[in-house]
Design an enzyme around this catalytic site. Structure first.
Site, PDB file in Angstrom:
ATOM      1  N   SER A  91       0.934  -1.186   0.119  1.00 35.34           N
ATOM      2  CA  SER A  91      -0.113   0.124   0.149  1.00 35.34           C
ATOM      3  C   SER A  91       0.936   1.290  -0.061  1.00 35.34           C
ATOM      4  O   SER A  91       1.933   1.445   0.426  1.00 35.34           O
ATOM      5  CB  SER A  91      -0.787   0.009   1.083  1.00 35.34           C
ATOM      6  OG  SER A  91      -1.566  -1.273   1.378  1.00 35.34           O
TER       7      SER A  91
HETATM    8  N1  SAH Z   1      -0.354  -5.281   3.858  1.00 34.95           N
HETATM    9  C1  SAH Z   1       0.372  -5.617   2.685  1.00 34.95           C
HETATM   10  C2  SAH Z   1      -0.342  -5.100   1.462  1.00 34.95           C
HETATM   11  C3  SAH Z   1      -1.425  -6.019   1.280  1.00 34.95           C
HETATM   12  S1  SAH Z   1      -2.071  -6.021  -0.686  1.00 34.95           S
HETATM   13  C4  SAH Z   1       1.493  -4.917   2.887  1.00 34.95           C
HETATM   14  O1  SAH Z   1       1.960  -4.103   3.612  1.00 34.95           O
HETATM   15  O2  SAH Z   1       2.381  -5.176   2.016  1.00 34.95           O
HETATM   16  C5  SAH Z   1      -3.635  -7.174   0.061  1.00 34.95           C
HETATM   17  C6  SAH Z   1      -3.053  -8.758   0.165  1.00 34.95           C
HETATM   18  O3  SAH Z   1      -4.113  -9.403   0.845  1.00 34.95           O
HETATM   19  C7  SAH Z   1      -2.540  -9.510  -0.770  1.00 34.95           C
HETATM   20  O4  SAH Z   1      -1.338  -9.991  -0.722  1.00 34.95           O
HETATM   21  C8  SAH Z   1      -3.452 -10.613  -1.071  1.00 34.95           C
HETATM   22  O5  SAH Z   1      -2.800 -11.693  -1.664  1.00 34.95           O
HETATM   23  C9  SAH Z   1      -4.065 -10.988   0.269  1.00 34.95           C
HETATM   24  N2  SAH Z   1      -5.425 -11.345   0.120  1.00 34.95           N
HETATM   25  C10 SAH Z   1      -6.523 -11.105  -0.597  1.00 34.95           C
HETATM   26  N3  SAH Z   1      -7.678 -11.935  -0.031  1.00 34.95           N
HETATM   27  C11 SAH Z   1      -7.232 -12.519   1.108  1.00 34.95           C
HETATM   28  C12 SAH Z   1      -7.959 -13.323   2.025  1.00 34.95           C
HETATM   29  N4  SAH Z   1      -8.976 -13.833   1.760  1.00 34.95           N
HETATM   30  N5  SAH Z   1      -7.104 -13.900   3.148  1.00 34.95           N
HETATM   31  C13 SAH Z   1      -6.089 -13.101   3.287  1.00 34.95           C
HETATM   32  N6  SAH Z   1      -5.060 -12.487   2.384  1.00 34.95           N
HETATM   33  C14 SAH Z   1      -5.909 -12.029   1.445  1.00 34.95           C
END
Ligand code: SAH
Length: 236
Positions: A86
């Site tokens: 993000s």
């Molecule tokens: N917090 C992260 C950015 C996240 S992007 C950082 O600091 O880098 C969103 C993430 O959520 C992605 O890696 C994606 O694979 C994950 N995601 C999507 N759906 C999900 C689910 N149902 N359970 C767990 N993770 C999930």
């Protein structure tokens, strides 16, 4: 005479190599200072715990090496598998909006690169983080362990289930967007607990959902753009 010259030459080599070695870290420290001031403080984030964490954590180590020079820019970055780290401001904003205290136990959904987890781990007692894409989960776990974090706990799995064995949590930070607030996650909040969560598909809003004795309080905070929170059966 010859000796003097070679001594001076050695000093010169030492001085140059020290500068060459020291420069990249100083360079990133300066970039972080500037990022915190211009992108975060100037836009109204004022929680010193959050600002301190954003100054401390080396964001460039969470992005693919080829993207390092852009790590402190004012936007999200691709981290592979169609996912993103993000924008710095959003990480800071969500961390502040979760109203965190030093003794808190926090659940994060969507480990991704592990950057948000590292920021949270600087502020609170324990962070539990879940990622659905296995290679991302594994890479983030290794990265954060190598950095020395001992208060972050990892799970590869579906965030829609939460982490019932460790519930209830003081705060839940969701970094992927579901269509509605998942009731299972609300159930895993303490009374007084806060969940910061983007909701929607194309058009998304960031909400703070607070669990009170009287019920659920929902505040709209900010329009945002996150990757979708996928359901278990679509997981890679
Ligand atoms: N917090 C992260 C950015 C996240 S992007 C950082 O600091 O880098 C969103 C993430 O959520 C992605 O890696 C994606 O694979 C994950 N995601 C999507 N759906 C999900 C689910 N149902 N359970 C767990 N993770 C999930």
């Amino acid at each position: 005479m010859n000796k003097d010259i070679s001594f001076l030459f050695m000093l010169l080599v030492l001085a140059v190599s020290r500068v060459a070695l020291a420069e990249p870290e100083d360079f990133y420290v300066r970039q972080r200072e500037q990022m915190v001031y211009e992108q975060i403080k100037m836009r109204g984030v004022s929680d010193e715990k959050v600002l301190g964490a954003m100054r401390y954590v080396a964001r460039h180590l969470f992005v693919p090496p080829a993207r390092r020079s852009a790590a402190y820019e004012d936007h999200p970055l691709a981290i592979g598998y169609g996912q993103t780290i993000s924008q710095p401001y959003i990480v800071a904003y969500m961390s502040e909006a979760a109203l965190l205290g030093p003794g808190d136990k926090v659940l994060e959904i969507g480990t991704g690169s592990g950057y948000q987890a590292a920021i949270l781990a600087q502020i609170v007692e324990e962070v539990y983080t879940i990622e659905i894409v296995r290679p991302l989960a594994e890479e983030a776990k290794k990265r954060l362990k190598d950095m020395g974090y001992t208060n972050i706990f990892f799970r590869h799995g579906d965030g829609y289930k939460g982490w019932p064995q460790e519930a209830p949590f003081d705060a839940i930070v969701v970094t992927a967007a579901p269509d509605t607030v998942p009731q299972v996650l609300v159930d895993q909040l303490k009374t007084g607990g806060r969940m910061v969560i983007p909701v929607g598909s194309f058009y998304q809003e960031l909400y703070r959902v607070t669990k009170t004795k009287e019920g659920i309080k929902k505040e709209t905070l900010l329009p945002v753009r996150f990757v979708p929170m996928v359901h278990g059966e679509k997981a890679k």
